[in-house]
Design a protein around this motif. Structure first.
Motif, PDB file in Angstrom:
ATOM      1  N   MET A 535      42.840  28.400  29.712  1.00  0.00           N
ATOM      2  CA  MET A 535      41.768  26.890  29.579  1.00  0.00           C
ATOM      3  C   MET A 535      40.828  27.360  29.505  1.00  0.00           C
ATOM      4  SD  MET A 535      42.878  23.930  33.003  1.00  0.00           S
ATOM      5  CE  MET A 535      44.951  23.769  33.404  1.00  0.00           C
ATOM      6  N   SER A 536      39.811  26.246  28.617  1.00  0.00           N
ATOM      7  CA  SER A 536      38.346  27.326  28.013  1.00  0.00           C
ATOM      8  C   SER A 536      37.831  25.760  27.449  1.00  0.00           C
ATOM      9  CB  SER A 536      38.773  27.883  27.381  1.00  0.00           C
ATOM     10  OG  SER A 536      38.042  27.374  26.269  1.00  0.00           O
ATOM     11  N   LYS A 537      36.636  26.157  27.656  1.00  0.00           N
ATOM     12  CA  LYS A 537      35.415  25.011  27.439  1.00  0.00           C
ATOM     13  C   LYS A 537      35.589  25.288  26.167  1.00  0.00           C
ATOM     14  CE  LYS A 537      32.565  24.502  30.434  1.00  0.00           C
ATOM     15  NZ  LYS A 537      30.756  24.389  30.590  1.00  0.00           N
ATOM     16  N   SER A 538      35.106  26.308  25.422  1.00  0.00           N
ATOM     17  CA  SER A 538      34.995  26.496  24.208  1.00  0.00           C
ATOM     18  C   SER A 538      36.152  25.839  23.027  1.00  0.00           C
ATOM     19  CB  SER A 538      34.545  28.136  23.918  1.00  0.00           C
ATOM     20  OG  SER A 538      35.134  28.906  24.227  1.00  0.00           O
ATOM     21  N   LEU A 539      37.342  26.446  23.540  1.00  0.00           N
ATOM     22  CA  LEU A 539      38.375  26.073  23.324  1.00  0.00           C
ATOM     23  C   LEU A 539      39.151  24.220  23.169  1.00  0.00           C
ATOM     24  CD1 LEU A 539      41.053  28.906  24.226  1.00  0.00           C
ATOM     25  CD2 LEU A 539      39.869  28.366  21.839  1.00  0.00           C
ATOM     26  N   GLY A 540      37.968  23.797  24.155  1.00  0.00           N
ATOM     27  CA  GLY A 540      38.730  22.548  24.072  1.00  0.00           C
ATOM     28  C   GLY A 540      39.666  23.099  25.104  1.00  0.00           C
ATOM     29  N   THR A 541      40.227  23.825  26.394  1.00  0.00           N
ATOM     30  CA  THR A 541      41.650  23.122  26.076  1.00  0.00           C
ATOM     31  C   THR A 541      41.564  22.626  27.707  1.00  0.00           C
ATOM     32  OG1 THR A 541      41.561  25.704  26.660  1.00  0.00           O
ATOM     33  CG2 THR A 541      42.714  24.769  25.219  1.00  0.00           C
ATOM     34  N   GLY A 542      40.578  23.052  28.139  1.00  0.00           N
ATOM     35  CA  GLY A 542      40.119  22.722  29.263  1.00  0.00           C
ATOM     36  C   GLY A 542      40.722  21.538  30.831  1.00  0.00           C
ATOM     37  N   ILE A 543      41.099  21.377  31.711  1.00  0.00           N
ATOM     38  CA  ILE A 543      41.651  20.114  31.985  1.00  0.00           C
ATOM     39  C   ILE A 543      40.788  19.962  33.308  1.00  0.00           C
ATOM     40  CG2 ILE A 543      43.430  19.103  33.186  1.00  0.00           C
ATOM     41  CD1 ILE A 543      45.470  20.869  31.877  1.00  0.00           C
ATOM     42  N   ASP A 544      39.169  18.496  33.582  1.00  0.00           N
ATOM     43  CA  ASP A 544      39.152  18.624  34.760  1.00  0.00           C
ATOM     44  C   ASP A 544      39.362  18.114  36.200  1.00  0.00           C
ATOM     45  OD1 ASP A 544      36.897  17.676  36.184  1.00  0.00           O
ATOM     46  OD2 ASP A 544      36.245  16.455  34.469  1.00  0.00           O
ATOM     47  N   PRO A 545      39.546  18.808  37.050  1.00  0.00           N
ATOM     48  CA  PRO A 545      39.982  19.073  38.105  1.00  0.00           C
ATOM     49  C   PRO A 545      39.840  16.876  38.488  1.00  0.00           C
ATOM     50  CG  PRO A 545      39.154  20.881  38.510  1.00  0.00           C
ATOM     51  CD  PRO A 545      38.943  19.716  36.626  1.00  0.00           C
ATOM     52  N   LEU A 546      38.060  16.763  38.242  1.00  0.00           N
ATOM     53  CA  LEU A 546      37.904  15.569  38.936  1.00  0.00           C
ATOM     54  C   LEU A 546      38.437  14.233  38.096  1.00  0.00           C
ATOM     55  CD1 LEU A 546      34.262  16.623  38.905  1.00  0.00           C
ATOM     56  CD2 LEU A 546      35.864  16.474  40.874  1.00  0.00           C
ATOM     57  N   GLU A 547      39.017  14.909  36.662  1.00  0.00           N
ATOM     58  CA  GLU A 547      39.455  13.002  36.231  1.00  0.00           C
ATOM     59  C   GLU A 547      40.814  13.703  36.592  1.00  0.00           C
ATOM     60  OE1 GLU A 547      39.481  14.187  32.004  1.00  0.00           O
ATOM     61  OE2 GLU A 547      37.209  14.092  31.655  1.00  0.00           O
ATOM     62  N   GLU A 548      41.408  14.603  37.561  1.00  0.00           N
ATOM     63  CA  GLU A 548      43.069  13.990  37.819  1.00  0.00           C
ATOM     64  C   GLU A 548      43.020  13.305  39.476  1.00  0.00           C
ATOM     65  OE1 GLU A 548      45.415  15.971  36.171  1.00  0.00           O
ATOM     66  OE2 GLU A 548      44.607  15.023  34.696  1.00  0.00           O
ATOM     67  N   ILE A 549      41.443  14.069  40.090  1.00  0.00           N
ATOM     68  CA  ILE A 549      41.293  13.588  41.494  1.00  0.00           C
ATOM     69  C   ILE A 549      41.055  12.216  41.217  1.00  0.00           C
ATOM     70  CG2 ILE A 549      39.977  13.497  43.245  1.00  0.00           C
ATOM     71  CD1 ILE A 549      39.629  16.133  42.636  1.00  0.00           C
ATOM     72  N   ASP A 550      40.236  11.717  40.402  1.00  0.00           N
ATOM     73  CA  ASP A 550      40.160  10.373  39.794  1.00  0.00           C
ATOM     74  C   ASP A 550      41.496   9.002  39.362  1.00  0.00           C
ATOM     75  OD1 ASP A 550      37.591  10.093  40.564  1.00  0.00           O
ATOM     76  OD2 ASP A 550      37.032  10.358  38.170  1.00  0.00           O
ATOM     77  N   GLU A 551      42.647  10.325  38.639  1.00  0.00           N
ATOM     78  CA  GLU A 551      42.958   9.170  38.337  1.00  0.00           C
ATOM     79  C   GLU A 551      44.316   9.533  39.611  1.00  0.00           C
ATOM     80  OE1 GLU A 551      46.533   9.720  34.577  1.00  0.00           O
ATOM     81  OE2 GLU A 551      44.880  11.112  34.189  1.00  0.00           O
ATOM     82  N   ARG A 552      44.960  10.571  40.007  1.00  0.00           N
ATOM     83  CA  ARG A 552      46.186  10.093  40.949  1.00  0.00           C
ATOM     84  C   ARG A 552      46.151  10.918  42.224  1.00  0.00           C
ATOM     85  NH1 ARG A 552      49.250  11.648  36.287  1.00  0.00           N
ATOM     86  NH2 ARG A 552      50.481   9.839  36.850  1.00  0.00           N
ATOM     87  N   GLY A 553      44.255  11.442  42.584  1.00  0.00           N
ATOM     88  CA  GLY A 553      44.241  11.237  44.077  1.00  0.00           C
ATOM     89  C   GLY A 553      44.115  13.183  44.005  1.00  0.00           C
ATOM     90  N   ALA A 554      42.961  12.949  45.106  1.00  0.00           N
ATOM     91  CA  ALA A 554      42.722  14.775  45.497  1.00  0.00           C
ATOM     92  C   ALA A 554      44.099  15.829  46.247  1.00  0.00           C
ATOM     93  CB  ALA A 554      41.842  14.479  46.849  1.00  0.00           C
ATOM     94  N   ASP A 555      45.345  14.713  46.841  1.00  0.00           N
ATOM     95  CA  ASP A 555      46.099  14.967  47.708  1.00  0.00           C
ATOM     96  C   ASP A 555      46.838  15.389  46.338  1.00  0.00           C
ATOM     97  OD1 ASP A 555      45.216  14.873  50.370  1.00  0.00           O
ATOM     98  OD2 ASP A 555      45.685  13.188  50.356  1.00  0.00           O
ATOM     99  N   ALA A 556      47.434  14.677  45.456  1.00  0.00           N
ATOM    100  CA  ALA A 556      48.360  14.909  43.981  1.00  0.00           C
ATOM    101  C   ALA A 556      48.064  16.304  43.659  1.00  0.00           C
ATOM    102  CB  ALA A 556      48.423  13.946  43.401  1.00  0.00           C
ATOM    103  N   LEU A 557      46.817  16.414  43.136  1.00  0.00           N
ATOM    104  CA  LEU A 557      45.786  17.261  42.499  1.00  0.00           C
ATOM    105  C   LEU A 557      46.405  18.719  43.168  1.00  0.00           C
ATOM    106  CD1 LEU A 557      44.786  18.614  40.223  1.00  0.00           C
ATOM    107  CD2 LEU A 557      43.502  18.253  41.160  1.00  0.00           C
ATOM    108  N   ARG A 558      45.818  18.515  44.770  1.00  0.00           N
ATOM    109  CA  ARG A 558      46.315  19.607  45.939  1.00  0.00           C
ATOM    110  C   ARG A 558      47.535  19.887  45.597  1.00  0.00           C
ATOM    111  NH1 ARG A 558      41.793  19.633  50.231  1.00  0.00           N
ATOM    112  NH2 ARG A 558      43.853  20.564  51.520  1.00  0.00           N
ATOM    113  N   PHE A 559      48.700  19.016  46.169  1.00  0.00           N
ATOM    114  CA  PHE A 559      50.042  18.956  45.676  1.00  0.00           C
ATOM    115  C   PHE A 559      50.544  19.978  44.609  1.00  0.00           C
ATOM    116  CE2 PHE A 559      54.354  18.289  45.191  1.00  0.00           C
ATOM    117  CZ  PHE A 559      54.990  18.810  45.844  1.00  0.00           C
ATOM    118  N   GLY A 560      50.310  19.031  43.819  1.00  0.00           N
ATOM    119  CA  GLY A 560      50.324  19.476  42.375  1.00  0.00           C
ATOM    120  C   GLY A 560      50.219  21.592  42.002  1.00  0.00           C
ATOM    121  N   LEU A 561      49.040  21.446  42.272  1.00  0.00           N
ATOM    122  CA  LEU A 561      48.715  23.212  41.534  1.00  0.00           C
ATOM    123  C   LEU A 561      49.234  23.173  42.835  1.00  0.00           C
ATOM    124  CD1 LEU A 561      44.425  22.354  41.840  1.00  0.00           C
ATOM    125  CD2 LEU A 561      46.329  23.072  39.669  1.00  0.00           C
ATOM    126  N   LEU A 562      48.885  23.587  43.929  1.00  0.00           N
ATOM    127  CA  LEU A 562      50.000  24.716  44.820  1.00  0.00           C
ATOM    128  C   LEU A 562      51.356  24.714  44.729  1.00  0.00           C
ATOM    129  CD1 LEU A 562      48.480  23.854  48.477  1.00  0.00           C
ATOM    130  CD2 LEU A 562      48.490  25.367  46.724  1.00  0.00           C
TER     131      LEU A 562
END
Length: 854
Positions: A535-562
């Motif tokens: 995941m890197s900004k220069s490769l354009g492969t990053g995924i923005d956690p804030l967008e994921e939070i907007d979309e599914r919620g912080a709990d969902a992202l936290r659960f998913g990452l763990l």
RNA sequence: GGGCGCGUAGCUCAGUGGGAGAGCGCUCGCUUCACACGCGAGAGGUCGCUGGUUCGAAACCAGCCGUGCCCACCA
């Protein structure tokens, strides 16, 4: 629950994180739960220092994962009643921040040189004040329960004090010294950088073979080099002392082509006689190895390449060329003179700057260094003795190997933004420099009265980061925070900063406050992009956690990452984040069912009924396993165990089993469910804080925020293996019946008549499988375990017969497998008795079922 | 050149000696009064290859193939 809350629950059938998270976070902040008093001892308390993100940074997936892990443990310990501090702050990030502001200046058509140092630094501070808190705000979106009132910055006044004290102490001990030495020079940033900021890349260069005539002889020495442009700075030619081909030439001189300088022919064991011709040109000014050989032999050190990466005045006619241009020009000249014997493509590892991406130019320059051997010794011991425990275990060896080979650390950087080195020189005389914790006042030379000028360089950013766990608590002052919270409890980190940061914190912690900075270090995996790339900004492969939070919620992202985290690197999985949002929604709806239907009773475990004992036993076992896994940094299995309990045991089975009792307002089940819900919400709060806190606000037993509610301890008096086994059998029977009717193609709503032999299962078995065990029907037409299915209109005789045949085949195969295994004499003789018995039991059951089917 | 990982269901990954698992995807059936972000059922893997150890190997050992990362001053 008041009428308004009840209405809210009744009306919303889905959990909507977007509407809830900001409000819940504000409640936590208002409660002051994240801001502990500095009381108690480090042994009683729980504390964590967040790896400080760069002020220039924005929250990326690495932060989100690491934050989720830290918050899970921080919240769990806070709920357990420990005085808990999670300190946060940002890192001034010398090069990165300076670059951002310089870019801004360029857009305005200015340079930092035009501004001058003081104004430039001022400008960076302005930038920091305006934008430097973005990432802190982003941690709030994640739900991180940091103490936002104790935010620190690695360049704040207290921190400067700590850095100066450390610098002076290490200088006084003789560890820090200034020397003209070969460093990794980054022409991009025009600064020295440390070994750890260099990355080696495979590059295909040309390997040139060049003839160096031997003086007073018609022989030539052919040397091989990928950098002919540095030959202008050659001061010797070396051969291996064992190499008989050249033994007679050692002590004589070669003549440097194009320059004419006499080069002594020396013998040094570093030279590999097998490589090329076995003769090596020595350029002490521009090559790390040659530099060391040069110092061993007392050779001159000539510099032909300047800090800008171009050839300097020493290069004569080549002055001003870039190294690439010089290489072409010199190769052409040698070719003309017939001295270029060969040129071959050559692939090798070449150092590049991690910062600017430019090729490193090894240069001799005057820099500050820190000797590491003495600092490393106790830090090696601390890890070797498991005083600091590094997990997973393999990283312990990686740490130890690196520490045992540690080399001096170049700590000065030719930048303006950072901790300016606290050393003052007299411009007028040769007096020793003044090294001081605070600027000398008056700034006069004690020897000649001349004006003292401070060293222009700043310290490597990591020099200050190394002090993070104690400098943030107020060290070097003896503060209440330091006494209450140092050493910290643990550190979770990405492996890429194991040396850069973790090792240095251990060394500095032991050297200064005099204790290891943390007990546990957990090295987490790297989350890669969905396609497996970094995941890197220069490769354009990053995924923005804030967008994921907007979309599914912080709990969902936290659960998913763990859930996706692991000991090995993993690809980002949208499915795991979705699983998290599904779980949040499931919790929400299970809570609605319970809270809107339970009788008004106090939550309590009631054990009069088999199914209640089963649920409570499953619940307590889940609490035990989830807690144990969180404590062991096994986040992935912890959250997946919790998921399995909520989805499987609680929702799929228990809630379905007890619905009739619940709708009747029966007290045992109401008390048990309220009890279970309270414990489940608390258990999940460390990993999914928002949804659990929100649901807790509807719970009749609520007496304050869940964030400071006791974390459940597994109650082993509720473990009930008999109930677990009995209900497990009934569940298995329910499943077989459902499977049978599905495979036979029975209409979904049809209730099938049946009788049951030898057992009286719980009421739910028939209800959930839609069988009526009242014996009203015609003759038995099929068997499913102990159940005799009676003939009825809903059944298709051909399908029943087909299923019967299929089942016979399955059983026959199973019986054959078991017989083969038990027929193996070695198995019966050598396998443990229990294993053999188990196999015999299976065989008997299969045979019985087959006999029953006829 | 050294070191550390990884190769298991279509995908992403669990699983360290006793009959292959999860989530997603797929198929079939359900507008069942908490949830269609739902419920029930099912299909789908010679566990990279070859040898070895063992009564028994996805797991342990060796070799090979593929793949990723870290460290390293042979020009």
């Amino acid at each position: 629950m008041d009428a308004a809350k009840r209405e809210q629950l009744e009306q919303h059938t889905r959990y909507e994180p977007g509407e809830i998270e900001a409000r819940v976070f504000a409640e936590w902040m208002a409660g002051g739960y994240f801001h502990p008093e500095a009381t108690g001892t480090p042994a009683e308390n729980f504390s964590v220092a967040i790896p400080p993100p760069n002020v220039t940074g924005v929250l990326h997936m690495g932060h989100a994962l690491n934050g989720s892990m830290q918050d899970a443990l921080v919240r769990m310990n806070r709920m357990r009643g420990r005085n808990t501090l999670w300190i946060l702050g940002t890192d001034h990030a010398g090069i990165a921040t300076q670059a951002v502001v310089e870019k801004e200046l360029r857009a305005e058509g200015k340079t930092r040189q035009e501004l001058g140092r003081e104004a430039f630094v001022e400008r960076v501070w302005e930038w920091k004040e305006e934008y430097g808190s973005r990432i802190v705000e982003q941690y709030k979106r994640l739900g991180a329960s940091c103490d936002y009132e104790r935010e620190r910055f690695t360049l704040d006044a207290g921190y400067v004090k700590a850095v100066h004290k450390v610098f002076k102490a290490l200088y006084d001990k003789g560890y820090i010294y200034r020397d003209n030495y070969m460093v990794n020079w980054d022409p991009g940033t025009r600064s020295a950088i440390s070994d750890l900021e260099v990355e080696n890349r495979e590059v295909t260069d040309s390997l040139f073979s060049i003839d160096y005539p031997v003086q007073g002889s018609d022989r030539v020495l052919t040397v091989a080099t990928v950098r002919p442009e540095t030959m202008l700075a050659d001061t010797a030619v070396a051969v291996n002392p064992e190499d008989e081909r050249y033994a007679d030439l050692v002590g004589k001189f070669a003549v440097l082509p194009l320059v004419g300088r006499k080069l002594p022919i020396i013998a040094d064991a570093h030279v590999d006689p097998e490589f090329g011709t076995g003769a090596l040109k020595i350029t002490p000014g521009h090559d790390m190895n040659d530099f060391e050989i040069g110092r061993r032999h007392g050779l001159d050190e000539i510099t032909v390449i300047g800090p800008d990466g171009r050839l300097n005045g020493e290069a004569g006619e080549f002055e001003g060329l870039s190294v690439g241009e010089a290489q072409r020009a010199i190769a052409a000249r040698l070719r003309d003179k017939g001295l270029l014997r060969d040129e071959q493509p050559y692939t090798h590892a070449v150092p590049f700057s991690h910062r600017s991406g430019e090729r490193i130019e090894p240069l001799i320059s005057l820099q500050w260094f820190c000797r590491m051997d003495e600092l490393a010794a106790p830090a090696i011991k601390a890890v070797a003795d498991d005083e600091v425990r590094i997990q997973p275990e393999q990283w312990k060896r990686v740490y130890l190997n690196w520490m045992e080979e540690i080399r001096p650390w170049c700590i000065s950087r030719q930048l303006w933004w950072g901790h300016q080195i606290p050393v003052w020189y007299c411009g007028d005389c040769e007096a020793d420099p003044v090294v001081a914790e605070v600027a000398p006042d008056p700034a006069k030379c004690l020897q000649c009265g001349g004006v003292l000028v401070q060293d222009e360089d700043v310290l490597d950013t990591w020099f200050s980061s190394a002090l993070w766990p104690f400098a943030t608590l107020g060290w070097p002052d003896d503060t209440p925070e330091l006494r209450a919270f140092y050493p910290t409890s643990f550190l979770t980190t990405a492996r890429e900063i194991l040396f850069l940061w973790v090792a240095r914190m251990v060394m500095m912690g032991i050297e200064f406050p005099g204790a290891i900075p943390f007990r546990d270090v957990y090295v987490h995996s790297v989350i890669q992009a969905r396609d497996g790339r970094r995941m890197s900004k220069s490769l354009g492969t990053g995924i923005d956690p804030l967008e994921e939070i907007d979309e599914r919620g912080a709990d969902a992202l936290r659960f998913g990452l763990l859930a996706m985290s692991s000991t090995q690197d993993v690809r980002y999985s949208d499915a795991k984040v979705e699983q998290g949002s599904d779980l949040a929604n499931k919790l929400y709806n299970a809570s609605r069912l319970i809270l809107l239907n339970a009788a008004e009773v106090a939550p309590a475990p009631r054990t009069a009924r088999l199914e209640d004992r089963w649920l409570l036993s499953r619940l307590e076992r889940t609490i035990a396993s989830v807690s144990a896994k969180l404590e062991a940094f096994d986040f992935s299995h912890a959250v997946q165990d919790a998921y399995a309990f909520v989805y499987g045991d609680l929702c799929d089975w228990y809630l379905e089993i007890v619905k009739p009792r619940l709708y009747e307002g029966e007290e045992d089940v109401s008390a048990t469910l309220l009890y279970a819900l309270e414990r489940v919400l608390a258990l999940l709060h460390p990993t999914m804080p928002f949804v659990t806190e929100e649901l807790w606000s509807f719970h009749p037993a609520r007496d304050g925020h869940l964030a400071v509610h006791p974390f459940p301890d597994a109650d082993d008096s509720l473990f009930d293996p008999d109930a677990e086994e009995e209900v497990a059998e009934e569940i298995a029977l329910t499943r077989s019946l459902r499977t049978w009717r599905d495979l036979v193609g029975v209409p979904a709503k049809a209730v099938l008549p049946a009788v049951i032999d030898g057992m009286a299962p719980s009421e739910f078995v028939g209800r959930l499988s839609r069988f009526a065990f009242d014996g009203v029907g015609s003759e038995p037409v099929a068997s499913v375990g102990p159940v005799r299915v009676l003939g009825s209109d809903a059944l298709d005789a051909a399908a029943v017969e087909a299923r019967l045949g299929k089942r016979r085949e399955e059983l026959t195969a199973e019986i054959e497998r078991a017989e083969r295994k038990l027929g193996n004499k070695g198995f019966v003789a050598k396998a443990p008795g229990a294993v053999v018995e188990e196999e015999r039991g299976k065989l008997a059951r299969y045979r019985a079922e087959l006999a029953e089917l006829g």
